[in-house]
Structures are given as C-alpha cells and as structure tokens.
Write a protein that holds these residues in place. Structure first.
Motif, PDB file in Angstrom:
ATOM      1  N   GLY A 186       0.788  -1.226   0.000  1.00 35.61           N
ATOM      2  CA  GLY A 186       0.000   0.000   0.000  1.00 35.61           C
ATOM      3  C   GLY A 186       0.816   1.270   0.000  1.00 35.61           C
ATOM      4  O   GLY A 186       0.273   2.368  -0.027  1.00 35.61           O
ATOM      5  N   GLN A 187       2.168   1.147   0.033  1.00 35.96           N
ATOM      6  CA  GLN A 187       3.011   2.343   0.101  1.00 35.96           C
ATOM      7  C   GLN A 187       3.920   2.476  -1.131  1.00 35.96           C
ATOM      8  O   GLN A 187       4.923   3.170  -1.086  1.00 35.96           O
ATOM      9  N   GLN A 188       3.547   1.816  -2.229  1.00 35.93           N
ATOM     10  CA  GLN A 188       4.421   1.829  -3.403  1.00 35.93           C
ATOM     11  C   GLN A 188       4.657   3.239  -3.932  1.00 35.93           C
ATOM     12  O   GLN A 188       5.682   3.527  -4.528  1.00 35.93           O
ATOM     13  N   ALA A 189       3.685   4.116  -3.748  1.00 34.68           N
ATOM     14  CA  ALA A 189       3.816   5.486  -4.252  1.00 34.68           C
ATOM     15  C   ALA A 189       4.302   6.433  -3.163  1.00 34.68           C
ATOM     16  O   ALA A 189       4.043   7.624  -3.219  1.00 34.68           O
ATOM     17  N   ALA A 190       4.987   5.908  -2.152  1.00 36.24           N
ATOM     18  CA  ALA A 190       5.438   6.722  -1.018  1.00 36.24           C
ATOM     19  C   ALA A 190       6.205   7.956  -1.498  1.00 36.24           C
ATOM     20  O   ALA A 190       7.115   7.862  -2.317  1.00 36.24           O
ATOM     21  N   ASP A 191       5.840   9.089  -0.964  1.00 37.80           N
ATOM     22  CA  ASP A 191       6.372  10.384  -1.393  1.00 37.80           C
ATOM     23  C   ASP A 191       7.194  10.985  -0.259  1.00 37.80           C
ATOM     24  O   ASP A 191       6.667  11.245   0.829  1.00 37.80           O
ATOM     25  N   PRO A 192       8.501  11.251  -0.465  1.00 42.40           N
ATOM     26  CA  PRO A 192       9.313  11.842   0.600  1.00 42.40           C
ATOM     27  C   PRO A 192       8.777  13.183   1.095  1.00 42.40           C
ATOM     28  O   PRO A 192       8.894  13.490   2.291  1.00 42.40           O
ATOM     29  N   ILE A 193       8.200  13.982   0.206  1.00 41.52           N
ATOM     30  CA  ILE A 193       7.655  15.274   0.645  1.00 41.52           C
ATOM     31  C   ILE A 193       6.493  15.049   1.610  1.00 41.52           C
ATOM     32  O   ILE A 193       6.408  15.678   2.672  1.00 41.52           O
ATOM     33  N   ARG A 194       5.575  14.149   1.245  1.00 38.93           N
ATOM     34  CA  ARG A 194       4.447  13.852   2.133  1.00 38.93           C
ATOM     35  C   ARG A 194       4.942  13.336   3.483  1.00 38.93           C
ATOM     36  O   ARG A 194       4.446  13.741   4.539  1.00 38.93           O
ATOM     37  N   TRP A 195       5.939  12.466   3.466  1.00 35.06           N
ATOM     38  CA  TRP A 195       6.400  11.897   4.727  1.00 35.06           C
ATOM     39  C   TRP A 195       7.214  12.882   5.543  1.00 35.06           C
ATOM     40  O   TRP A 195       7.250  12.799   6.777  1.00 35.06           O
ATOM     41  N   THR A 196       7.863  13.839   4.901  1.00 33.71           N
ATOM     42  CA  THR A 196       8.505  14.913   5.671  1.00 33.71           C
ATOM     43  C   THR A 196       7.452  15.725   6.401  1.00 33.71           C
ATOM     44  O   THR A 196       7.622  16.084   7.579  1.00 33.71           O
ATOM     45  N   ALA A 197       6.340  16.019   5.721  1.00 36.62           N
ATOM     46  CA  ALA A 197       5.237  16.732   6.381  1.00 36.62           C
ATOM     47  C   ALA A 197       4.680  15.916   7.539  1.00 36.62           C
ATOM     48  O   ALA A 197       4.357  16.458   8.606  1.00 36.62           O
ATOM     49  N   GLU A 198       4.568  14.599   7.361  1.00 36.30           N
ATOM     50  CA  GLU A 198       4.086  13.737   8.447  1.00 36.30           C
ATOM     51  C   GLU A 198       5.032  13.792   9.648  1.00 36.30           C
ATOM     52  O   GLU A 198       4.598  13.804  10.806  1.00 36.30           O
ATOM     53  N   VAL A 199       6.326  13.829   9.391  1.00 33.53           N
ATOM     54  CA  VAL A 199       7.303  13.928  10.478  1.00 33.53           C
ATOM     55  C   VAL A 199       7.148  15.255  11.224  1.00 33.53           C
ATOM     56  O   VAL A 199       7.190  15.305  12.466  1.00 33.53           O
ATOM     57  N   LEU A 200       6.966  16.355  10.486  1.00 34.04           N
ATOM     58  CA  LEU A 200       6.743  17.647  11.142  1.00 34.04           C
ATOM     59  C   LEU A 200       5.497  17.592  12.027  1.00 34.04           C
ATOM     60  O   LEU A 200       5.485  18.148  13.133  1.00 34.04           O
ATOM     61  N   LEU A 201       4.448  16.923  11.571  1.00 31.45           N
ATOM     62  CA  LEU A 201       3.233  16.792  12.372  1.00 31.45           C
ATOM     63  C   LEU A 201       3.503  15.974  13.633  1.00 31.45           C
ATOM     64  O   LEU A 201       2.956  16.271  14.702  1.00 31.45           O
ATOM     65  N   ALA A 202       4.331  14.944  13.519  1.00 29.69           N
ATOM     66  CA  ALA A 202       4.689  14.167  14.710  1.00 29.69           C
ATOM     67  C   ALA A 202       5.454  15.028  15.702  1.00 29.69           C
ATOM     68  O   ALA A 202       5.210  14.967  16.919  1.00 29.69           O
ATOM     69  N   PHE A 203       6.380  15.842  15.210  1.00 27.50           N
ATOM     70  CA  PHE A 203       7.104  16.748  16.095  1.00 27.50           C
ATOM     71  C   PHE A 203       6.144  17.749  16.738  1.00 27.50           C
ATOM     72  O   PHE A 203       6.266  18.072  17.930  1.00 27.50           O
ATOM     73  N   ASP A 204       5.194  18.252  15.959  1.00 26.62           N
ATOM     74  CA  ASP A 204       4.187  19.174  16.498  1.00 26.62           C
ATOM     75  C   ASP A 204       3.439  18.544  17.673  1.00 26.62           C
ATOM     76  O   ASP A 204       3.214  19.183  18.703  1.00 26.62           O
ATOM     77  N   HIS A 205       3.030  17.299  17.500  1.00 24.90           N
ATOM     78  CA  HIS A 205       2.265  16.624  18.547  1.00 24.90           C
ATOM     79  C   HIS A 205       3.086  16.508  19.824  1.00 24.90           C
ATOM     80  O   HIS A 205       2.599  16.797  20.928  1.00 24.90           O
ATOM     81  N   CYS A 206       4.325  16.078  19.681  1.00 26.65           N
ATOM     82  CA  CYS A 206       5.186  15.936  20.853  1.00 26.65           C
ATOM     83  C   CYS A 206       5.392  17.279  21.542  1.00 26.65           C
ATOM     84  O   CYS A 206       5.355  17.384  22.775  1.00 26.65           O
ATOM     85  N   HIS A 207       5.579  18.318  20.753  1.00 25.12           N
ATOM     86  CA  HIS A 207       5.775  19.656  21.301  1.00 25.12           C
ATOM     87  C   HIS A 207       4.518  20.150  21.998  1.00 25.12           C
ATOM     88  O   HIS A 207       4.590  20.799  23.056  1.00 25.12           O
ATOM     89  N   ALA A 208       3.347  19.854  21.435  1.00 27.47           N
ATOM     90  CA  ALA A 208       2.093  20.307  22.033  1.00 27.47           C
ATOM     91  C   ALA A 208       1.848  19.649  23.383  1.00 27.47           C
ATOM     92  O   ALA A 208       1.355  20.285  24.321  1.00 27.47           O
ATOM     93  N   VAL A 209       2.195  18.367  23.507  1.00 25.28           N
ATOM     94  CA  VAL A 209       2.045  17.687  24.794  1.00 25.28           C
ATOM     95  C   VAL A 209       3.059  18.223  25.793  1.00 25.28           C
ATOM     96  O   VAL A 209       2.751  18.464  26.957  1.00 25.28           O
ATOM     97  N   GLY A 210       4.302  18.412  25.349  1.00 23.65           N
ATOM     98  CA  GLY A 210       5.329  19.028  26.172  1.00 23.65           C
ATOM     99  C   GLY A 210       5.730  18.184  27.360  1.00 23.65           C
ATOM    100  O   GLY A 210       5.714  16.961  27.326  1.00 23.65           O
ATOM    101  N   GLY A 211       6.114  18.863  28.432  1.00 25.68           N
ATOM    102  CA  GLY A 211       6.531  18.179  29.640  1.00 25.68           C
ATOM    103  C   GLY A 211       7.853  17.469  29.480  1.00 25.68           C
ATOM    104  O   GLY A 211       8.678  17.805  28.627  1.00 25.68           O
ATOM    105  N   ASP A 212       8.052  16.440  30.305  1.00 22.36           N
ATOM    106  CA  ASP A 212       9.322  15.721  30.289  1.00 22.36           C
ATOM    107  C   ASP A 212       9.290  14.488  29.402  1.00 22.36           C
ATOM    108  O   ASP A 212      10.275  13.764  29.302  1.00 22.36           O
ATOM    109  N   GLY A 213       8.139  14.231  28.762  1.00 27.09           N
ATOM    110  CA  GLY A 213       8.022  13.088  27.868  1.00 27.09           C
ATOM    111  C   GLY A 213       7.494  11.825  28.518  1.00 27.09           C
ATOM    112  O   GLY A 213       7.288  10.821  27.836  1.00 27.09           O
ATOM    113  N   ALA A 214       7.252  11.861  29.832  1.00 27.07           N
ATOM    114  CA  ALA A 214       6.832  10.643  30.535  1.00 27.07           C
ATOM    115  C   ALA A 214       5.499  10.111  30.031  1.00 27.07           C
ATOM    116  O   ALA A 214       5.194   8.926  30.227  1.00 27.07           O
TER     117      ALA A 214
END
Length: 260
Positions: free
Chosen positions: A182-210
């Motif tokens: 299902g990922q044959q058309a995987a796009d590096p640009i799309r996945w870079t955006a997905e990574v930024l969204l993951a970083f956003d989520h972690c930053h929004a939760v904040g704290g010490d990561g526990a």
C-alpha cells in the motif's frame, strides 16, 4: 516557511514550497510556524542545524534543516547513517519549556512514539527498538537522534535528528516505505510533512516526555535480547520512569539509559 537568508551554497531547495503546502494541508488550523532550510545535499543536517543555532540562537518557533541527500549522516552511537536521495533526512529544533531539566532519552522516546503513531495512521505496524529506532517487519525503517539544550537547570531546546527510509535504496537489515504493501507510491515530501506533524504533537504535549512510556512499552520490539557484554539472553522487563530499559537475567537486574 523556507528561509531565504542562507549563503549561496546553502540556498533553499525548490522542494521547500511544496513541503510546506503539504504540511499546511495536513495540519489545518493546527499548523505551526516552522522555519525550514531545505538543501539538495550536505555533509550532515545536524551540522547545518548546529551552525544555524549558533548564528541565530533566538528560537521563537520550531526550525528544521532538511536535505535531499546527506553525505555523512550520523546515527546512534556515532554510526554512519546512509542517506541517499529518496528518504527523509531532517534535523529539527523545538523551543521547550518544562519544569526541571529534560532528559534526552525520555524525550527521544516521546518523539519516536509520535512518529510511530503517524506511520500507524497509514496502516503500518510499527515497533520501537529502544531507544530510538522504528522497525517494520523486524527491519529498520527510521532512526532518531535526540538531544537537549539547557539554560541552568531548565530545558530550553529539544533537538532531534531523524532519518526515514521512503523511496531510497536501503541495506539488507532495513526497509523502505515503498516496499511495504500500500506504500508503493510513497512520497518523501508527504512523509517529511508527516514527520513535522509528529514533532508538532510531541511539542504540544510538552513536559518531560513521561506521557509516552505506556505507548512505547506496548510497541517494544522484543521481550529479550542478547547482552553485548556477557553474550547471555536477558529478559526485557519494561521501562523505568526516565525511559531507561529495565533488564533481568535470573536474580540479576540492570537498567540501561544508553546502549552499552
């Protein structure tokens, strides 16, 4: 946004505009004001980010250096990370505010979980190989390299280097998204955006990561490992509150906070 104030040899790559358009489309109203430097080739995005932070230490929002190709990427324990075109090669800095000092290991696990969850939304089954590798079908898909910058006893900045195999060639112990069902058309640009969204989520939760501990423990790659010092099989007994890996072998116990 991309940053036009780079020296000529570091000028933004033309992919930066499409990246941010994709990111804003996926993020919607929750999009953050990322400042992006996108380069076609570099020695290491970690080096470029370090220089950028020294030159412009005031961090009002998240920033990232993204390369199409790294010549000398660095992974865990100083190992070379092969980074040919077709993957996601990114180093980011997130302004951070939390009570007390931050621990890179625990925050790295929080980032790993956030990226794993983005991959799972696309139907992938992801395991986390402690401390910071993401596996699919037992093969390495992504690796993360966290770091913290403190001012006195207070965490000021979270840094993260990440490599994600998308359409690039990979060694035999790794896997790329294009090879997965299902990922044959995987796009590096799309996945870079997905990574930024993951970083956003972690930053929004904040704290010490526990907050990540239960999610990481549920995705641990194995229930045992071969100890690199004595060659014996030790049972993985879970995670400590600071993200350390708890091991048991008979009556003996150990806690790793980095791989020996």
């Amino acid at each position: 946004m991309t940053d036009p104030r780079m020296p000529q040899h570091r000028c933004p790559h033309h992919g930066g505009g499409r990246l941010m358009a994709t990111y804003r489309r996926l993020a919607g109203a929750s999009a953050r004001h990322w400042t992006i430097r996108h380069v076609p080739v570099c020695s290491s995005t970690e080096e470029l980010l370090g220089t950028w932070l020294r030159d412009q230490p005031s961090l009002l929002g998240p920033r990232a250096v993204i390369a199409t190709h790294q010549r000398r990427g660095v992974g865990q324990r100083g190992r070379a990370w092969v980074s040919p075109p077709g993957g996601v090669w990114i180093s980011a800095a997130l302004p951070w505010r939390s009570h007390g000092s931050g621990q890179a290991g625990l925050l790295g696990l929080a980032l790993a979980l956030s990226v794993a969850q983005r991959l799972e939304q696309r139907g992938l089954s992801v395991q986390i190989k402690w401390p910071n590798d993401l596996l699919v079908n037992g093969r390495k898909l992504a690796g993360l390299l966290p770091g913290v910058v403190q001012r006195g006893s207070q965490l000021r900045l979270l840094r993260i280097g990440l490599g994600l195999n998308v359409r690039n060639s990979v060694p035999g112990n790794a896997i790329a998204l294009r090879r997965l069902e299902g990922q044959q058309a995987a796009d590096p640009i799309r996945w870079t955006a997905e990574v930024l969204l993951a970083f956003d989520h972690c930053h929004a939760v904040g704290g010490d990561g526990a907050w990540c501990l239960d999610g990481v423990q549920a995705r641990l790659w194995s229930d045992q490992l071969v100890h690199p010092e004595d060659g014996q099989i030790w049972r993985i007994a879970g995670l400590e509150g600071d993200g350390g890996l708890r091991l048991r072998q008979g009556s003996r116990t150990e806690t790793w906070r980095r791989w020996p």
